[in-house]
Design an enzyme around this catalytic site. Sequence first.
Site, PDB file in Angstrom:
ATOM      1  N   ASN A   1      14.034  52.855  47.416  1.00 24.33           N
ATOM      2  CA  ASN A   1      15.400  53.137  47.869  1.00 24.33           C
ATOM      3  C   ASN A   1      16.386  53.256  46.704  1.00 24.33           C
ATOM      4  O   ASN A   1      16.274  52.523  45.727  1.00 24.33           O
ATOM      5  CB  ASN A   1      15.883  52.006  48.787  1.00 24.33           C
ATOM      6  CG  ASN A   1      15.018  51.867  50.026  1.00 24.33           C
ATOM      7  OD1 ASN A   1      14.529  52.861  50.555  1.00 24.33           O
ATOM      8  ND2 ASN A   1      14.822  50.645  50.464  1.00 24.33           N
TER       9      ASN A   1
ATOM     10  N   LYS B   1      47.984  41.257  39.779  1.00 24.30           N
ATOM     11  CA  LYS B   1      46.877  41.170  38.809  1.00 24.30           C
ATOM     12  C   LYS B   1      45.505  41.325  39.430  1.00 24.30           C
ATOM     13  O   LYS B   1      44.643  42.025  38.875  1.00 24.30           O
ATOM     14  CB  LYS B   1      46.956  39.853  38.033  1.00 24.30           C
ATOM     15  CG  LYS B   1      48.085  39.878  37.032  1.00 24.30           C
ATOM     16  CD  LYS B   1      48.506  38.500  36.634  1.00 24.30           C
ATOM     17  CE  LYS B   1      49.982  38.422  36.381  1.00 24.30           C
ATOM     18  NZ  LYS B   1      50.838  38.540  37.585  1.00 24.30           N
TER      19      LYS B   1
ATOM     20  N   SER C   1      11.416  47.915  49.884  1.00 28.34           N
ATOM     21  CA  SER C   1      11.734  47.317  51.172  1.00 28.34           C
ATOM     22  C   SER C   1      10.903  46.053  51.333  1.00 28.34           C
ATOM     23  O   SER C   1       9.747  45.991  50.906  1.00 28.34           O
ATOM     24  CB  SER C   1      11.404  48.315  52.282  1.00 28.34           C
ATOM     25  OG  SER C   1      11.174  47.627  53.491  1.00 28.34           O
TER      26      SER C   1
ATOM     27  N   LYS D   1       8.371  52.120  50.622  1.00 27.05           N
ATOM     28  CA  LYS D   1       9.759  52.529  50.400  1.00 27.05           C
ATOM     29  C   LYS D   1      10.208  52.401  48.944  1.00 27.05           C
ATOM     30  O   LYS D   1       9.853  51.471  48.242  1.00 27.05           O
ATOM     31  CB  LYS D   1      10.714  51.674  51.259  1.00 27.05           C
ATOM     32  CG  LYS D   1      10.781  52.036  52.707  1.00 27.05           C
ATOM     33  CD  LYS D   1      11.210  53.468  53.007  1.00 27.05           C
ATOM     34  CE  LYS D   1      12.664  53.762  52.731  1.00 27.05           C
ATOM     35  NZ  LYS D   1      13.592  53.053  53.626  1.00 27.05           N
TER      36      LYS D   1
ATOM     37  N   GLN E   1      53.429  38.528  41.380  1.00 29.60           N
ATOM     38  CA  GLN E   1      52.276  37.819  40.826  1.00 29.60           C
ATOM     39  C   GLN E   1      50.968  38.378  41.395  1.00 29.60           C
ATOM     40  O   GLN E   1      49.914  38.266  40.773  1.00 29.60           O
ATOM     41  CB  GLN E   1      52.405  36.326  41.154  1.00 29.60           C
ATOM     42  CG  GLN E   1      51.235  35.488  40.699  1.00 29.60           C
ATOM     43  CD  GLN E   1      51.531  34.008  40.821  1.00 29.60           C
ATOM     44  OE1 GLN E   1      52.344  33.473  40.087  1.00 29.60           O
ATOM     45  NE2 GLN E   1      50.893  33.347  41.772  1.00 29.60           N
TER      46      GLN E   1
ATOM     47  N   ASN F   1      59.221  36.419  33.333  1.00 22.50           N
ATOM     48  CA  ASN F   1      59.274  37.743  33.983  1.00 22.50           C
ATOM     49  C   ASN F   1      58.995  38.865  32.992  1.00 22.50           C
ATOM     50  O   ASN F   1      58.204  39.775  33.279  1.00 22.50           O
ATOM     51  CB  ASN F   1      60.644  37.957  34.632  1.00 22.50           C
ATOM     52  CG  ASN F   1      60.918  36.939  35.724  1.00 22.50           C
ATOM     53  OD1 ASN F   1      60.033  36.157  36.069  1.00 22.50           O
ATOM     54  ND2 ASN F   1      62.129  36.946  36.270  1.00 22.50           N
TER      55      ASN F   1
ATOM     56  N   THR G   1      27.856  75.412  50.441  1.00 27.33           N
ATOM     57  CA  THR G   1      29.180  75.212  51.037  1.00 27.33           C
ATOM     58  C   THR G   1      28.875  74.788  52.473  1.00 27.33           C
ATOM     59  O   THR G   1      27.883  75.264  53.055  1.00 27.33           O
ATOM     60  CB  THR G   1      30.045  76.491  51.039  1.00 27.33           C
ATOM     61  OG1 THR G   1      29.383  77.491  51.800  1.00 27.33           O
ATOM     62  CG2 THR G   1      30.307  77.004  49.621  1.00 27.33           C
ATOM     63  N   HIS G   2      29.669  73.921  53.031  1.00 24.76           N
ATOM     64  CA  HIS G   2      29.405  73.361  54.379  1.00 24.76           C
ATOM     65  C   HIS G   2      28.026  72.702  54.447  1.00 24.76           C
ATOM     66  O   HIS G   2      27.425  72.637  55.518  1.00 24.76           O
ATOM     67  CB  HIS G   2      29.498  74.431  55.467  1.00 24.76           C
ATOM     68  CG  HIS G   2      30.723  75.280  55.376  1.00 24.76           C
ATOM     69  ND1 HIS G   2      31.881  75.013  56.069  1.00 24.76           N
ATOM     70  CD2 HIS G   2      30.979  76.395  54.635  1.00 24.76           C
ATOM     71  CE1 HIS G   2      32.792  75.926  55.773  1.00 24.76           C
ATOM     72  NE2 HIS G   2      32.268  76.781  54.895  1.00 24.76           N
TER      73      HIS G   2
ATOM     74  N   TYR H   1      62.744  40.823  39.918  1.00 17.19           N
ATOM     75  CA  TYR H   1      61.502  40.068  40.003  1.00 17.19           C
ATOM     76  C   TYR H   1      61.468  39.252  41.292  1.00 17.19           C
ATOM     77  O   TYR H   1      62.440  38.616  41.686  1.00 17.19           O
ATOM     78  CB  TYR H   1      61.329  39.113  38.799  1.00 17.19           C
ATOM     79  CG  TYR H   1      60.019  38.339  38.900  1.00 17.19           C
ATOM     80  CD1 TYR H   1      58.835  38.902  38.455  1.00 17.19           C
ATOM     81  CD2 TYR H   1      59.979  37.090  39.517  1.00 17.19           C
ATOM     82  CE1 TYR H   1      57.630  38.229  38.601  1.00 17.19           C
ATOM     83  CE2 TYR H   1      58.772  36.407  39.667  1.00 17.19           C
ATOM     84  CZ  TYR H   1      57.601  36.986  39.210  1.00 17.19           C
ATOM     85  OH  TYR H   1      56.409  36.327  39.368  1.00 17.19           O
TER      86      TYR H   1
ATOM     87  N   GLU I   1      23.686  53.748  45.948  1.00 13.52           N
ATOM     88  CA  GLU I   1      24.380  53.457  47.219  1.00 13.52           C
ATOM     89  C   GLU I   1      25.520  52.456  47.002  1.00 13.52           C
ATOM     90  O   GLU I   1      26.583  52.565  47.614  1.00 13.52           O
ATOM     91  CB  GLU I   1      23.397  52.888  48.244  1.00 13.52           C
ATOM     92  CG  GLU I   1      22.403  53.908  48.767  1.00 13.52           C
ATOM     93  CD  GLU I   1      21.291  53.232  49.554  1.00 13.52           C
ATOM     94  OE1 GLU I   1      21.564  52.729  50.654  1.00 13.52           O
ATOM     95  OE2 GLU I   1      20.150  53.186  49.057  1.00 13.52           O
TER      96      GLU I   1
HETATM   97  N1  ARG Z   1      52.810  33.857  37.345  1.00  9.94           N
HETATM   98  C1  ARG Z   1      53.969  34.679  37.444  1.00  9.94           C
HETATM   99  C2  ARG Z   1      53.558  36.146  37.697  1.00  9.94           C
HETATM  100  O1  ARG Z   1      52.437  36.444  37.472  1.00  9.94           O
HETATM  101  C3  ARG Z   1      54.745  34.619  36.200  1.00  9.94           C
HETATM  102  C4  ARG Z   1      56.176  34.874  36.367  1.00  9.94           C
HETATM  103  C5  ARG Z   1      56.824  33.766  37.118  1.00  9.94           C
HETATM  104  N2  ARG Z   1      58.240  33.908  37.118  1.00  9.94           N
HETATM  105  C6  ARG Z   1      59.013  33.173  37.876  1.00  9.94           C
HETATM  106  N3  ARG Z   1      60.260  33.366  37.742  1.00  9.94           N
HETATM  107  N4  ARG Z   1      58.529  32.338  38.763  1.00  9.94           N
HETATM  108  O2  ARG Z   1      54.339  36.945  38.114  1.00  9.94           O
END
Ligand code: ARG
Length: 467
Positions: A284, A324, A276, A282, A321, A109, A154-155, A316, A289
């Site tokens: 583009n 990420k 195109s 064309k 998790q 954690n 503007t607008h 926690y 975009e």
């Molecule tokens: N893979 C977990 C995460 O990204 C790591 C921590 C896991 N901790 C646990 N007590 N299961 O959060």
Amino acid sequence: MLWGSRFKTKLNDSAMEFSSSLRVDINLIEEDLLVNKAHTEMLEQIGIISQDEMKIIIDGLNTIHKEFEEGTWKPEPEKYEDIHSAIEGRLFELIGDTAGKLHTGRSRNDQVATDLRLWVKKTIKDIISGLNNFQVTLLNLAEDNVETIMPGYTHLQRAQPISLAFHLMAYIEMLERDKMRFNFAFKQANVSPLGAGSIAGSTLPIDPEFTSWKLGFEKHFSNAMDAISDRDFVIDFINSCVIGQMHLSRLSEELILWSTSEWKFIKINDEYSTGSSLMPQKKNPDIAELVRGRSGKILGNYVNIVSVLKALPLSYNRDLQEDKEPVFSSFNIYSSNLKILNKIIESIEINKERFTEELKGDYLLSTDIVDWLVLQGINFRESHRIVGELVKYLENSGKNFSKLTVDEMKKINPIFNEDILKYLELEKSLGRKQSKGSPNPEMLKNQIKKWKSKLVEIVKNETNFYK
Ligand code: ARG
């Protein structure tokens, strides 16, 4: 497996596959190794492991790093729950039982929170240098277009004459605020959670100050529970990406508009345009975009992470998790957008004369005439009314200001005289602007110079993937 002795059976394969984060958090390998090393050194400092044990563990961690870089060790998601388990597992294979001491007084954690903070800090440094670089590109273009007249809108209706430089300088301000936001996120990430353990610290004399210092954090946590469950820095980081991306998208939209046959103001280089499959004529602006089109993904990441955190009880929970992917995705999208937009701007061609004829005598000069009347002593509201009447007259007679004679103006109001004619010269309009922050070319030149002297040196000394 980092646990298991209290269970009757092992984790079901499908549950393992379902819960493993290795495919995503493999991205944190560098940070996890650094955290492991700092923690090991700390354990030696407080006398939990010997110097020899420290050396064995650190050598093992270095070997893992090397094996990973050379591609001789590839952790399998079917085997490991996450990057932390994978590294510890490999360490056991390499150094045997001493590996069992590595995780003393620590939890995944606090470990994962530390890894992610380090990653966010590293990334923000890169982003800020990318923003500096992009600002310099815009300043170079602005420098070359201080007198390039264009309508300011503007607008999305023509409002007053401005220059392209003035328009671009608005983006310099936005990008500067983006840097401030990223710096704020950096500060939020700059607190080490290592030593918080699972939730409530340790009965061992773990030293968070040492690991915080070793890993280059500004300070360490104060409350272990907060340390492991806080992801505010993640939200701050993604929020900075959301707003930064919104700015990139606004600029892309303008490039797209300016490159149309209706505007004919810029040409996007062939290298950043596509054709195109059906219409041979064309060209583009697909790349711009896509920069615009990817905004929703980052905003989605923001909604994603805030939803993960909302109503999450302390401290926690495995939900964390899921932090990420939105972080990595926001970075990937935002930084690649920044990079490609920089290239588009570097190679853009400006049709500098595009508006000089077209805007001569345009209604855009109306506000300048109002200002002239105010200088003759007429109250502003009355001046506004008089010029409104002039515009109505011109519209009815199908003329514009350049075709208007002083006699005709006098018929609308006797205050007009020859002096007004110089107010109808488009080229002089920008130079007449007196107020701060206006498109007066002299003021703009000064501003550009100041910005450049601040940024060019910084950019020269930076090396990163934006170059
Ligand atoms: N893979 C977990 C995460 O990204 C790591 C921590 C896991 N901790 C646990 N007590 N299961 O959060």
